[in-house]
Write a protein that holds these residues in place. Structure first.
Motif, PDB file in Angstrom:
ATOM      1  N   SER A 193      -1.899  -4.639 -11.751  1.00  0.00           N
ATOM      2  CA  SER A 193      -1.804  -4.626 -10.291  1.00  0.00           C
ATOM      3  C   SER A 193      -0.732  -5.615  -9.856  1.00  0.00           C
ATOM      4  O   SER A 193      -0.586  -6.692 -10.447  1.00  0.00           O
ATOM      5  CB  SER A 193      -3.143  -4.994  -9.655  1.00  0.00           C
TER       6      SER A 193
ATOM      7  N   MET B 158      -0.609  -6.639  -6.560  1.00  0.00           N
ATOM      8  CA  MET B 158      -1.044  -7.145  -5.266  1.00  0.00           C
ATOM      9  C   MET B 158      -1.346  -8.636  -5.302  1.00  0.00           C
ATOM     10  O   MET B 158      -0.989  -9.372  -4.390  1.00  0.00           O
ATOM     11  CB  MET B 158      -2.274  -6.372  -4.796  1.00  0.00           C
TER      12      MET B 158
ATOM     13  N   GLU C 282      -4.930   0.694  -2.785  1.00  0.00           N
ATOM     14  CA  GLU C 282      -3.937  -0.155  -3.426  1.00  0.00           C
ATOM     15  C   GLU C 282      -3.352   0.540  -4.647  1.00  0.00           C
ATOM     16  O   GLU C 282      -4.026   1.317  -5.329  1.00  0.00           O
ATOM     17  CB  GLU C 282      -4.561  -1.493  -3.838  1.00  0.00           C
TER      18      GLU C 282
ATOM     19  N   LEU D 128       0.845  -1.189   0.000  1.00  0.00           N
ATOM     20  CA  LEU D 128       0.000   0.000   0.000  1.00  0.00           C
ATOM     21  C   LEU D 128       0.882   1.241   0.000  1.00  0.00           C
ATOM     22  O   LEU D 128       1.902   1.278   0.689  1.00  0.00           O
ATOM     23  CB  LEU D 128      -0.902   0.015   1.235  1.00  0.00           C
TER      24      LEU D 128
END
Length: 686
Positions: free
Chosen positions: A523, A525, A501, A490
């Protein structure tokens, strides 16, 4: 009557089964999401992020985070389910099948003498003359005596041993697992049963369908109103400057629903005076500009002022009622900005291209909102060619600190990052006047900042070159590195009150013609999802090219290792334009960090389509036109801010910029006037 009582006793089991079917899987999904969210919550450890409170695990915050309607409903359903389990367990004890052998503590097939011995033994323990307890008397009369009589009677004993019941063979029965009062169809109970059937079988599904359809007709899959998308589509323009993106962003229908109260007038007036310099008002006609600003829709005025309060970090002066509206505005901002970006890169031109300039402006606005940095800080100044916005996202940095370090010729954010730890610490303590604790916070944030590299190729599958009209396959590996070794994390955002995020946007664009050829969101993540997607994409591509099993397996294994090392695969297809050489740029932009964007140059040469399906040859009689196509992947990775200067200071030259860009792309460096005019007319209509 006995059958009715038995069916009524099964009703709790029926309800328990119906509840368990959806409740157990839903609970497992909720728990798995909670565990995965807890595992991937890797946030900044600086003092400012710690003081923000959004990462603290206090008891009050845990209760407030847990006390959502879905969680409370889930807990209530589990309480009901546990009660039904307990009730069913006790009910099963009360409705046990009469078994004389088990009551007397005997095995089936024993002799009469053993039955009498067992009866005498239990009589001594439970007979009323021996035990004055009323429960013992009841058990002796209803169970022990009845069991003894059943086993001493030859016919009853034979029936029980053969059929499991003293009365002999029992017929097969079927019933409905409903309460007894509903099964009595006489009188009012018949109406109750009818209402129950109509409510459960007709009204409940109908209500659920109406709620779902009403919500789906109002919102998209990303929980954004259709009215918002329509407004964004018609307000988006190809020449929209980044500083003008705010005017489009605040027109969202979600923001129109925020209440406008009379008690907010005075606080908003004070806020307006604080952020007036950030509203792009003409200082020469300030009175007219202010009057024009306040004549807008009250919800739009309120939304823009609250966003400016976030950008200027003036949210502390808001009233309690405005604080709630302020949080609501920021809560909606990430997904609204994402949809606004999609509207910018949506194919609009005759070649199916989106627009680069507004797309860049949307990403830059997102960065400023997350980091709480004014849009004016992106303007070029004497301190730095890229503005001071990257510095202001660091803790304890201000305009004065930036000016102090600029005297030591540290004018760009990249120069500060590239300094050694000792030199940077000395600069910040001795020149900027920061304490050792402040420097430690700054180092923690610098260790969290990502560094991006992009490796991109464009080719026509199965062919050596690209000809006009070909379906071109774009493949790019975006690699992220951080000094602290993390991949998914984060961002540092102490002034943004929600968990945010990092998201990255890959844009393949022609900066001269303002066209976006390809766009995709990335992304870092979800590593598992990235591995699955990369494996499937590489496997399909290898199989399509006719590769063997071993080659495909090796390519998939290599892709998995890249993903685990911090890379993400971006792959897509686009149609080759007309003949010419195109100097494209692949932008990789983060929606949360300022100064971390990268761009990669890509020079693509497109050949003219040859006849008879040949590739690069004219005929046997003529000379070779061009053997194949030499696609030049000249990759130059450099900082985004060094080559793409922010346009916040160029609003007054918007028309001039549009005129200069018209007709700048043609075959081999030019574009036909006919094609240029069609694009211009399409833009004017929209």
């Amino acid at each position: 009557m006995a059958a009715s009582e038995e069916n009524s006793a099964l009703f709790p089991i029926f309800i328990l089964t119906i509840m368990a079917i959806p409740l157990v899987p839903y609970t497992m999904v909720k728990l798995s999401r909670a565990v995965s969210k807890k595992q991937r919550t890797i946030h900044c450890q600086c003092l400012e992020c710690d003081r923000s409170g959004k990462y603290k695990r206090s008891l009050f915050k845990k209760i407030s985070n847990f006390s959502t309607w879905s969680n409370l409903t889930l807990v209530l359903l589990w309480v009901v389910m546990i009660f039904l389990i307990y009730y069913t367990k006790n009910m099963s004890r009360e409705t046990q099948v009469f078994d004389p052998f088990s009551i007397l503590g005997l095995e089936p097939g024993v002799s009469d003498s053993e039955i009498k011995k067992a009866y005498r033994r239990l009589s001594i323990q439970y007979h009323p003359d021996k035990n004055p307890d009323p429960e013992a008397n009841k058990y002796f009369v209803e169970s022990i005596s009845k069991a003894y009589q059943a086993l001493t009677d030859p016919v009853s004993r034979e029936n029980f041993e053969k059929y499991g019941h003293p009365d002999g063979r029992q017929g097969f029965q079927m019933g409905i697992a409903l309460p007894k009062f509903l099964l009595d169809i006489d009188g009012a109970s018949g109406g109750i049963l009818l209402l129950w059937i109509v409510g459960v079988c007709i009204l409940l599904p109908l209500v659920i369908a109406v709620i779902y359809l009403s919500r789906s007709s109002k919102y998209t899959g990303n929980y954004v109103m259709h009215q918002t998308l329509s407004a964004y589509y018609y307000l988006m323009k190809p020449s929209l400057a980044p500083s003008k993106v705010m005017d489009v962003f605040t027109k969202a229908a979600e923001y129109m629903e925020i209440p406008v109260r009379r008690t907010d007038d005075e606080p908003l007036q004070k806020l307006f005076m604080s952020v007036r310099s950030e509203l792009n008002l003409d200082p020469k006609n300030m009175k007219q500009e202010q009057a024009k600003f306040w004549k807008q829709h009250p919800a739009i005025v309120k939304t823009e002022l609250l966003i400016q309060a976030q950008l200027t970090r003036e949210s502390g002066v808001l009233s309690p009622s405005l604080q709630g509206d302020f949080r609501r505005v920021l809560e909606l901002a990430p997904r609204l900005l994402e949809e606004l970006l999609k509207m910018a890169v949506l194919p609009r031109t005759s070649q199916g291209h989106g627009w680069l300039r507004p797309a860049v402006g949307v990403v830059e606005l997102s960065q400023c909102i997350v980091q709480a940095v004014p849009l004016s800080a992106r303007k070029s100044s004497g301190v730095s060619s890229e503005g001071i916005s990257p510095f202001l996202q660091l803790p304890h940095f201000s305009d004065a600190v930036v000016k102090k370090i600029a005297r030591k010729k540290v004018k760009s954010f990249q120069e500060l990052q590239e300094m050694s730890l000792e030199d940077r610490s000395e600069l910040l303590t001795q020149v900027a006047g920061l304490s050792a604790t402040d420097v430690e916070d700054i180092e923690k944030v610098l260790e969290m900042m990502p560094s991006l590299t992009v490796d991109i190729t464009c080719e026509t599958e199965g062919e050596e070159g690209i000809q006009e009209g070909d379906i071109v396959t774009l493949q790019a590996w975006v690699t992220l590195k951080r000094p602290n070794g993390l991949i998914g994390a984060l961002p540092h955002s102490p002034y943004f009150p929600f968990h945010k995020e990092e998201n990255y946007w890959v844009l393949l664009a022609d900066s001269v013609s303002n066209n976006v050829w390809f766009s995709q969101k990335v992304s870092f993540m979800d590593e598992g999802g990235a591995i699955t997607a990369a494996s499937k994409t590489i496997s399909d591509a290898m199989e399509g090219s006719g590769a063997g099993v071993k080659e495909t397996s090796d390519a998939v294994r290599e892709a998995i290792e890249k993903v685990k090392g911090g890379s993400r695969l971006v792959m897509g297809k686009l149609q080759a334009p007309s003949e010419g050489t195109y100097n494209l740029t692949c932008y990789c932009m983060c929606d949360s960090w300022i100064g971390c964007d990268k761009k990669t140059s890509l020079k693509v040469k497109v050949l003219k389509r040859t006849r008879a399906g040949t590739r690069g040859f004219v005929s046997d009689e003529g000379a070779i036109a061009e053997e194949g196509m030499e696609e030049e992947d000249e990759i130059e990775e450099e900082d985004y801010d060094d080559d793409y200067e922010s346009e916040y200071s160029e609003d007054e030259d918007d028309k001039k910029d549009v005129v200069e860009k018209k007709g700048s792309k043609k075959p081999n460096g030019t574009v036909k006037k006919k094609e240029s005019s069609s694009e211009e007319s399409g833009s004017e209509e929209e």
